[in-house]
Design a protein around this motif. Structure first.
Motif, mmCIF file in Angstrom:
data_model
loop_
_atom_site.group_PDB
_atom_site.id
_atom_site.type_symbol
_atom_site.label_atom_id
_atom_site.label_comp_id
_atom_site.label_asym_id
_atom_site.label_seq_id
_atom_site.Cartn_x
_atom_site.Cartn_y
_atom_site.Cartn_z
ATOM 1 N N LEU A 64 4.061 11.412 -0.410
ATOM 2 C CA LEU A 64 3.389 10.638 0.630
ATOM 3 C C LEU A 64 2.501 11.480 1.535
ATOM 4 O O LEU A 64 1.630 10.939 2.227
ATOM 5 C CB LEU A 64 4.431 9.898 1.475
ATOM 6 N N THR B 157 -2.649 16.084 2.786
ATOM 7 C CA THR B 157 -2.721 16.155 4.254
ATOM 8 C C THR B 157 -2.382 17.570 4.698
ATOM 9 O O THR B 157 -1.984 18.426 3.898
ATOM 10 C CB THR B 157 -1.744 15.160 4.901
ATOM 11 N N ALA C 114 0.208 4.186 0.644
ATOM 12 C CA ALA C 114 -0.183 5.182 1.643
ATOM 13 C C ALA C 114 0.722 5.085 2.869
ATOM 14 O O ALA C 114 1.103 3.993 3.306
ATOM 15 C CB ALA C 114 -1.640 4.980 2.043
ATOM 16 N N HIS D 236 3.446 10.307 9.800
ATOM 17 C CA HIS D 236 3.250 11.611 9.153
ATOM 18 C C HIS D 236 4.132 12.682 9.776
ATOM 19 O O HIS D 236 4.738 13.504 9.076
ATOM 20 C CB HIS D 236 1.779 12.008 9.242
ATOM 21 N N ASP E 65 0.854 -1.186 0.000
ATOM 22 C CA ASP E 65 0.000 0.000 0.000
ATOM 23 C C ASP E 65 0.891 1.236 0.000
ATOM 24 O O ASP E 65 1.691 1.430 0.921
ATOM 25 C CB ASP E 65 -0.902 -0.007 1.232
#
Length: 756
Positions: free
Chosen positions: A381, A385, A346, A352, A344
């Motif tokens: 990535l 956000t 993500a 983060h 994945d």
């Protein structure tokens, strides 16, 4: 600005050299540039062409026709002289511009102190003793000792092959080590510095590579050597038989001039002058086909020779890898992300903050490849956000220094009064800034060792907040919180593992030669599909091996790490001495001598340096390593189809020779004149041979080992098959000629088959 201690014994004058002193030194040492290679002159080429047997035969036949008063035939024959010269010119005329490219690379602009004033001059005007200022993005113009360095890092991959920039510091003694030197042609990726020039031109590190290039002579391929040998041997036999025929004609018919013409005709019939033309056609068409596959053949005969390659020596940086750093792994203690193992794409929420502050600790417009990789990973990535902060304002930063191998950047967000501090650097420095306890420090150290074993470059990341009061003087005064580790690597090109597997299946051994660390080399080898479990030979070990000991190690070694440019050259020559046919791939200046010394040098075209491209025989225009396997396939196809064409050429020569001799022996009028033979051999034979060039490669050709190094193009099988086919055709033609003489009315034969 943190500055290293100056080297007092070698410290240059604070105001630099005077213009007068600089001029005197330039007069003594010459300009700061490399000598230019001289291409082959036209007169030398003309002498080589004039020594060819076909050239001499054409001139002799043309002179006889002039004597006989047949100007049309004479001019036609002499016209073919220019055809032969054009063919030879196309085959031999090739400019060698590797030293030109080195000269261009070694002559950027330079900021220098002259008479106490800062000036920007052409680097070719630098002399030993000049004081040069370096800044981020500059190309180092000459070898120099650093007397000042502030957060300075230099990318030396062009010389060493190591992809990570090297941190530099000021020299602390007159005997400065490499950490206090800047080398000509390298690139400043971070910080500033001041240096005193110690070597210019061909005496610099870049110049020594140029001298290595100049001392490596190019050599002909086995096919070229064999073709020349066959032509010379057959020419000698042909001239001997021509002499016998001329004497026989003169004695039996009393016409010595036409006897000489008959002898020359036989010599031309025997001489395989179309062989160089057929070889040129095949290799030229092979080069055209390869160009469509994005492979440029700078030396066309190398295409065929690549089909015989037994060893492929590859550079790591820029050849097996992309020559750009990427973020491979993120670790925070509670979560791990690995680009190669995470299906994945993500990024976990727990990571983060780690990547967010790694980006904040990097320059937005980065020259350093690791910072560029971190910024790129952040945009990929963290897209979508709230962890990317283009609107934040940089307040101040704390640069990397020899005392503290970490840097911090202080940011102010629009909606907060407090300042946010992002730090990154060597893991041990970040652990020190965070004042971590022994257990937590041991956990981080164990993870760093694990990542380093996988060949990753590891950085630690930390975060702190600070009130609006004046900032402290050192980074230790912030209350940092450890966020995690970032592991970076120069990734393996995606096409490399499959290409190496194909090489192995084709019987080609792949060997890696790199200036990088052994752990990094082993990690890349494992990802690329090379034998990473065998012993690794380092440059230090290599330096201590005799030639005999090195030869014994070559058979079992697939990875050579920490090797210098001269050691790469030594390895190539050692493989050559073992009888291997060596292909070498590379992209840097450090690869250029080895590329030129290898039987087939293959350079990366898009990312490779101009020096590497000019030193190589083949250039992969799209940097696709798989294209090299395609080139091997075409090389094997060219050799196989050339053998088929040679059977045709031999078969075609037999009736030409027979029809030149039979009329003399049987008392018939001459059937073939020199112009007929030239037309058959220089036009008809090559045109028909093209049919064989288009034949597809046998299905199992890439599953067989390379042909033996001693396998000849003109072997017994080719000659026997061609002679039998030619003998049958000759018998048929002689029968038709004899039959036509018997059946034709009297007088008609002499009209149709008119002799001289």
């Amino acid at each position: 600005m943190n500055r290293g201690a100056p080297a007092s014994a070698s410290l240059p004058p604070t105001d630099g050299l005077s213009e007068g002193e600089a001029a005197r030194r330039r007069q003594r040492d010459g300009p700061n540039e490399l000598p230019v290679s001289r291409p082959r002159g036209v007169l030398r080429l003309a002498r080589e062409v004039a020594s060819e047997p076909m050239f001499l035969l054409l001139v002799a036949c043309g002179a006889i026709y002039m004597t006989l008063g047949d100007a049309r035939e004479a001019l036609m024959l002499l016209g073919f002289v220019f055809v032969v010269m054009a063919i030879s010119f196309f085959q031999q005329r090739r400019s060698e511009r590797a030293l030109d490219a080195l000269r261009d690379l070694s002559s950027p602009q330079a900021q220098v102190l002259r008479d106490g004033a800062l000036r920007r001059i052409a680097a070719r005007e630098l002399v030993v003793g000049d004081v040069v200022l370096l800044a981020e993005g500059d190309r180092v113009p000459a070898d120099m000792d650093l007397v000042e360095a502030a957060n300075l890092a230099i990318d030396e991959s062009l010389l060493t092959g190591e992809s990570v920039p090297v941190a530099k510091e000021a020299a602390s003694s007159p005997q400065a080590d490499d950490a206090s030197k800047a080398f000509s042609g390298t690139l400043v990726t971070r910080g500033t510095g001041r240096g005193c020039v110690t070597a210019t031109g061909e005496r610099s590190a870049l110049g020594r590579i140029g001298q290595s290039l100049a001392g490596i002579a190019g050599e002909s391929t086995p096919i070229q050597q064999e073709t020349r040998g066959v032509v010379k041997q057959v020419a000698a036999i042909g001239l001997a038989l021509a002499g016998v025929l001329s004497v026989a004609y003169g004695v039996t018919r009393g016409d010595w001039l036409h006897g000489v013409l008959a002898g020359l005709t036989l010599a031309m019939a025997i001489l395989p002058e179309e062989l160089p033309l057929v070889l040129t056609l095949f290799l030229g068409l092979g080069a055209w086909r390869l160009a469509r596959e994005k492979v440029l053949a700078r030396s066309i005969p190398a295409i065929e020779r690549l089909g015989a390659a037994t060893v492929l020596c590859v550079d790591k940086t820029g050849t097996l890898t992309a020559n750009r750093m990427t973020v491979r792994r993120l670790w925070s203690g509670t979560a791990v992300y690995d680009r190669l193992q995470s299906p994945d794409p993500a990024l976990q929420e727990e990571l983060h903050g780690l990547l967010e502050y790694a980006v904040l600790a990097s320059h937005r417009r980065a020259f350093d490849p690791m910072e560029s990789a971190i910024v790129a990973a952040g945009h990929q990535l963290l897209a979508g956000t709230e962890h990317l902060h283009a609107e934040w304002t940089l307040v101040d930063d704390y640069p990397l220094s020899p005392e503290m191998l970490a840097m911090s950047r202080v940011w102010q967000s629009p909606d907060q009064r407090d300042r946010l501090i992002a730090a990154k650097g060597a893991p041990e420095a970040i652990v020190d800034l965070c004042h971590m306890d022994a257990d937590r420090s041991a956990e981080v150290a164990a993870q760093v060792r694990l990542m380093a074993r996988d060949g990753l470059r590891v950085l630690g990341v930390a975060q702190a907040t600070f009130g609006a009061a004046p900032l402290p003087g050192i980074q230790h005064d912030f209350d940092f919180r450890f966020l995690g580790l970032v592991g970076l690597e120069d990734p393996v090109r995606p096409e490399v593992p499959h290409a190496i597997a194909e090489c192995r299946e084709a019987g080609i051994r792949v060997v890696m030669m790199t200036g990088d660390h052994s752990a990094t080399a082993i990690s890349v080898a494992r990802q690329a599909g090379l034998d990473a479990d065998a012993a690794v030979v380092t440059g230090v070990e290599l330096a201590g091996l005799s030639d005999e000991a090195l030869e014994a190690r070559l058979a079992q070694t697939h990875i050579f790490s920490r090797v210098q440019p001269d050691q790469k050259l030594r390895l190539i020559r050692a493989f050559n001495a073992r009888g291997d046919v060596v292909a070498m791939t590379g992209d840097g200046v450090n690869d250029a001598p080895a590329l030129k010394a290898a039987h087939i040098g293959v350079a990366m075209g898009a990312r490779g340096t101009e020096v590497a491209r000019e030193s190589a025989a083949l250039v992969l225009l799209n940097d696709d390593f798989a294209s090299l396997v395609t080139a091997v396939r075409y090389g094997r196809r060219v050799f196989a189809n050339l053998r088929k064409a040679l059977v045709f050429v031999v078969a075609a020569h037999v009736p030409i020779v027979g029809l030149s001799v039979a009329p003399v022996l049987l008392g018939w009028p001459l059937l073939l004149m020199p112009v007929h033979i030239l037309f058959l051999q220089l036009i008809i034979d090559p045109a028909c041979s093209v049919v064989f060039e288009a034949q597809p490669l046998e299905p199992d050709a890439m599953k067989r080992p390379p042909r033996r190094a001693d396998q000849r193009l003109f072997d017994k099988a080719v000659l026997v098959r061609g002679l039998w086919q030619g003998a049958g055709l000759l018998a048929l033609l002689v029968g038709l000629y004899a039959g036509s003489r018997l059946l034709a009315p009297p007088g008609l034969t002499a009209t149709i088959w008119r002799g001289p």
